[in-house]
Design a protein around this motif. Structure first.
Motif, PDB file in Angstrom:
ATOM      1  N   LYS A  92      -2.493   1.760   1.516  1.00  9.31           N
ATOM      2  CA  LYS A  92      -1.576   2.861   1.223  1.00  9.31           C
ATOM      3  C   LYS A  92      -0.216   2.645   1.876  1.00  9.31           C
ATOM      4  CE  LYS A  92      -2.116   7.142   2.921  1.00  9.31           C
ATOM      5  NZ  LYS A  92      -2.819   8.414   3.157  1.00  9.31           N
ATOM      6  N   GLU A  93      -0.231   2.027   3.065  1.00 14.75           N
ATOM      7  CA  GLU A  93       1.017   1.814   3.799  1.00 14.75           C
ATOM      8  C   GLU A  93       1.046   0.399   4.365  1.00 14.75           C
ATOM      9  OE1 GLU A  93       2.133   4.830   6.636  1.00 14.75           O
ATOM     10  OE2 GLU A  93       0.973   6.325   5.536  1.00 14.75           O
ATOM     11  N   GLY A  94       2.286  -0.076   4.648  1.00 19.01           N
ATOM     12  CA  GLY A  94       2.444  -1.413   5.205  1.00 19.01           C
ATOM     13  C   GLY A  94       3.429  -1.429   6.354  1.00 19.01           C
ATOM     14  N   ASP A  95       3.580  -2.599   6.958  1.00 21.98           N
ATOM     15  CA  ASP A  95       4.487  -2.779   8.081  1.00 21.98           C
ATOM     16  C   ASP A  95       5.918  -2.989   7.585  1.00 21.98           C
ATOM     17  OD1 ASP A  95       4.321  -5.297   6.983  1.00 21.98           O
ATOM     18  OD2 ASP A  95       3.582  -6.291   8.776  1.00 21.98           O
ATOM     19  N   GLU A  96       6.827  -3.348   8.514  1.00 24.99           N
ATOM     20  CA  GLU A  96       8.242  -3.536   8.148  1.00 24.99           C
ATOM     21  C   GLU A  96       8.421  -4.690   7.161  1.00 24.99           C
ATOM     22  OE1 GLU A  96       7.286  -5.986  11.667  1.00 24.99           O
ATOM     23  OE2 GLU A  96       7.066  -3.841  11.296  1.00 24.99           O
ATOM     24  N   GLN A  97       7.542  -5.685   7.213  1.00 24.76           N
ATOM     25  CA  GLN A  97       7.599  -6.819   6.272  1.00 24.76           C
ATOM     26  C   GLN A  97       7.344  -6.334   4.844  1.00 24.76           C
ATOM     27  OE1 GLN A  97       8.438  -9.806   7.398  1.00 24.76           O
ATOM     28  NE2 GLN A  97       8.341 -10.862   5.444  1.00 24.76           N
ATOM     29  N   VAL A  98       6.403  -5.425   4.697  1.00 21.31           N
ATOM     30  CA  VAL A  98       6.100  -4.837   3.385  1.00 21.31           C
ATOM     31  C   VAL A  98       7.317  -4.049   2.892  1.00 21.31           C
ATOM     32  CG1 VAL A  98       4.671  -3.102   2.207  1.00 21.31           C
ATOM     33  CG2 VAL A  98       3.600  -4.788   3.718  1.00 21.31           C
ATOM     34  N   ALA A  99       7.926  -3.272   3.787  1.00 19.90           N
ATOM     35  CA  ALA A  99       9.105  -2.473   3.419  1.00 19.90           C
ATOM     36  C   ALA A  99      10.282  -3.369   3.048  1.00 19.90           C
ATOM     37  CB  ALA A  99       9.478  -1.553   4.573  1.00 19.90           C
ATOM     38  N   LYS A 100      10.507  -4.420   3.838  1.00 18.04           N
ATOM     39  CA  LYS A 100      11.657  -5.317   3.643  1.00 18.04           C
ATOM     40  C   LYS A 100      11.605  -6.032   2.292  1.00 18.04           C
ATOM     41  CE  LYS A 100      12.382  -9.284   5.995  1.00 18.04           C
ATOM     42  NZ  LYS A 100      12.439 -10.101   7.209  1.00 18.04           N
ATOM     43  N   THR A 101      10.408  -6.411   1.869  1.00 20.64           N
ATOM     44  CA  THR A 101      10.262  -7.142   0.608  1.00 20.64           C
ATOM     45  C   THR A 101      10.029  -6.213  -0.586  1.00 20.64           C
ATOM     46  OG1 THR A 101       7.890  -7.417   1.027  1.00 20.64           O
ATOM     47  CG2 THR A 101       9.343  -9.206   1.741  1.00 20.64           C
ATOM     48  N   HIS A 102      10.067  -4.892  -0.337  1.00 18.14           N
ATOM     49  CA  HIS A 102       9.800  -3.898  -1.395  1.00 18.14           C
ATOM     50  C   HIS A 102       8.449  -4.168  -2.059  1.00 18.14           C
ATOM     51  CE1 HIS A 102      13.879  -2.538  -0.796  1.00 18.14           C
ATOM     52  NE2 HIS A 102      14.316  -3.762  -0.993  1.00 18.14           N
ATOM     53  N   GLN A 103       7.487  -4.511  -1.223  1.00 17.10           N
ATOM     54  CA  GLN A 103       6.128  -4.809  -1.675  1.00 17.10           C
ATOM     55  C   GLN A 103       5.507  -3.587  -2.350  1.00 17.10           C
ATOM     56  OE1 GLN A 103       3.454  -7.547  -0.814  1.00 17.10           O
ATOM     57  NE2 GLN A 103       2.892  -6.337  -2.576  1.00 17.10           N
ATOM     58  N   HIS A 104       5.031  -3.739  -3.565  1.00 19.77           N
ATOM     59  CA  HIS A 104       4.330  -2.634  -4.226  1.00 19.77           C
ATOM     60  C   HIS A 104       2.886  -2.597  -3.722  1.00 19.77           C
ATOM     61  CE1 HIS A 104       3.093   0.297  -7.133  1.00 19.77           C
ATOM     62  NE2 HIS A 104       2.018  -0.435  -7.334  1.00 19.77           N
ATOM     63  N   LEU A 105       2.446  -1.424  -3.285  1.00 21.26           N
ATOM     64  CA  LEU A 105       1.062  -1.238  -2.847  1.00 21.26           C
ATOM     65  C   LEU A 105       0.352  -0.316  -3.833  1.00 21.26           C
ATOM     66  CD1 LEU A 105       1.673  -0.673   0.986  1.00 21.26           C
ATOM     67  CD2 LEU A 105       1.046  -2.804  -0.159  1.00 21.26           C
ATOM     68  N   LEU A 106      -0.912  -0.613  -4.107  1.00 17.41           N
ATOM     69  CA  LEU A 106      -1.690   0.208  -5.034  1.00 17.41           C
ATOM     70  C   LEU A 106      -2.132   1.515  -4.383  1.00 17.41           C
ATOM     71  CD1 LEU A 106      -3.886  -2.634  -6.569  1.00 17.41           C
ATOM     72  CD2 LEU A 106      -1.955  -1.481  -7.665  1.00 17.41           C
ATOM     73  N   GLY A 107      -2.259   1.504  -3.040  1.00 11.01           N
ATOM     74  CA  GLY A 107      -2.607   2.730  -2.321  1.00 11.01           C
ATOM     75  C   GLY A 107      -4.013   3.240  -2.589  1.00 11.01           C
ATOM     76  N   LEU A 108      -4.960   2.337  -2.823  1.00  9.33           N
ATOM     77  CA  LEU A 108      -6.329   2.759  -3.132  1.00  9.33           C
ATOM     78  C   LEU A 108      -7.176   2.991  -1.882  1.00  9.33           C
ATOM     79  CD1 LEU A 108      -7.277   0.561  -6.218  1.00  9.33           C
ATOM     80  CD2 LEU A 108      -5.890   2.624  -6.094  1.00  9.33           C
ATOM     81  N   MET A 109      -6.685   2.545  -0.724  1.00  9.54           N
ATOM     82  CA  MET A 109      -7.400   2.772   0.535  1.00  9.54           C
ATOM     83  C   MET A 109      -6.452   3.424   1.533  1.00  9.54           C
ATOM     84  SD  MET A 109      -9.593  -0.735   1.152  1.00  9.54           S
ATOM     85  CE  MET A 109     -10.660  -0.066   2.445  1.00  9.54           C
TER      86      MET A 109
END
Length: 197
Positions: A92-109
């Motif tokens: 559902k959420e990620g670290d700053e690396q996820v935010a920086k790369t605009h990583q799409h998360l499915l948010g299933l967990m």
């Protein structure tokens, strides 16, 4: 019975082969479908999200219209397993690396993931890992592996390395930081298939 493997990128053939071995060992039959486009996920009874490059995978799942189908599969209570990049995408959420790369998360967990918890490619390693659903250790292969740093109350932690969660499940969704498809030990895939048969 149909098991889908997202086939956009990553260890696709290895997961197909591991599932075939696991099915043979238990004397069950299932069709394994590799998925690159919209329209196949709804035909599946279970789904595997393999490793790969998570930013690319996330973008392609959206572009191909597969992300919404995976959400519908989760809502229908069908088993979903994500390994390595798959674990990242399920969060559902990620670290700053996820935010920086605009990583799409499915948010299933209900999990928060650290995308490069164990360092870069050169920091890859193997270890004997205790998993709560296995009676003896599992030789786990970690390649530029993520880790879960926080979980919601409904998430069951299945394994840790120090403070880092490397295997977890929530309802019908199962996430691993390592690559079970890279060993001949089918016990992790068997655990996944137990949810189907």
């Amino acid at each position: 019975m149909r098991i889908g493997v997202i086939a956009i990128q990553g260890d696709i053939s290895e997961h197909v082969e591991a599932l075939e071995r696991a099915l043979n060992e238990r004397g069950e039959k299932a069709e394994i479908l590799t998925i690159k486009h919209k329209g196949i996920v709804p035909e599946c009874d279970a789904l595997v999200l393999p490793g790969g490059e998570s930013t690319t995978l996330g973008k392609l799942l959206i572009r191909e219209g597969i992300a919404d189908e995976i959400q519908e599969m989760k809502d229908a209570g069908k088993p979903i397993m994500g390994t390595c990049a798959g674990m990242i995408l399920l969060s559902k959420e990620g670290d700053e690396q996820v935010a920086k790369t605009h990583q799409h998360l499915l948010g299933l967990m209900d999990t928060t993931v650290n995308r490069n918890a164990f360092g870069r490619q050169r920091d890859s390693f193997e270890m004997e890992l205790e998993l709560s659903f296995l009676e003896s250790p599992y030789n786990a292969v970690f390649i530029r592996a993520p880790g879960i740093v926080d979980v919601g109350s409904d998430v069951k932690v299945l394994s840790r390395i120090d403070d880092m969660i490397v295997a977890a499940e929530q309802g019908n969704v199962f996430a691993l930081a390592f690559h079970p498809e890279l060993t001949l030990d089918t016990r992790v895939h068997q655990y996944f298939l137990d949810k189907l048969f």
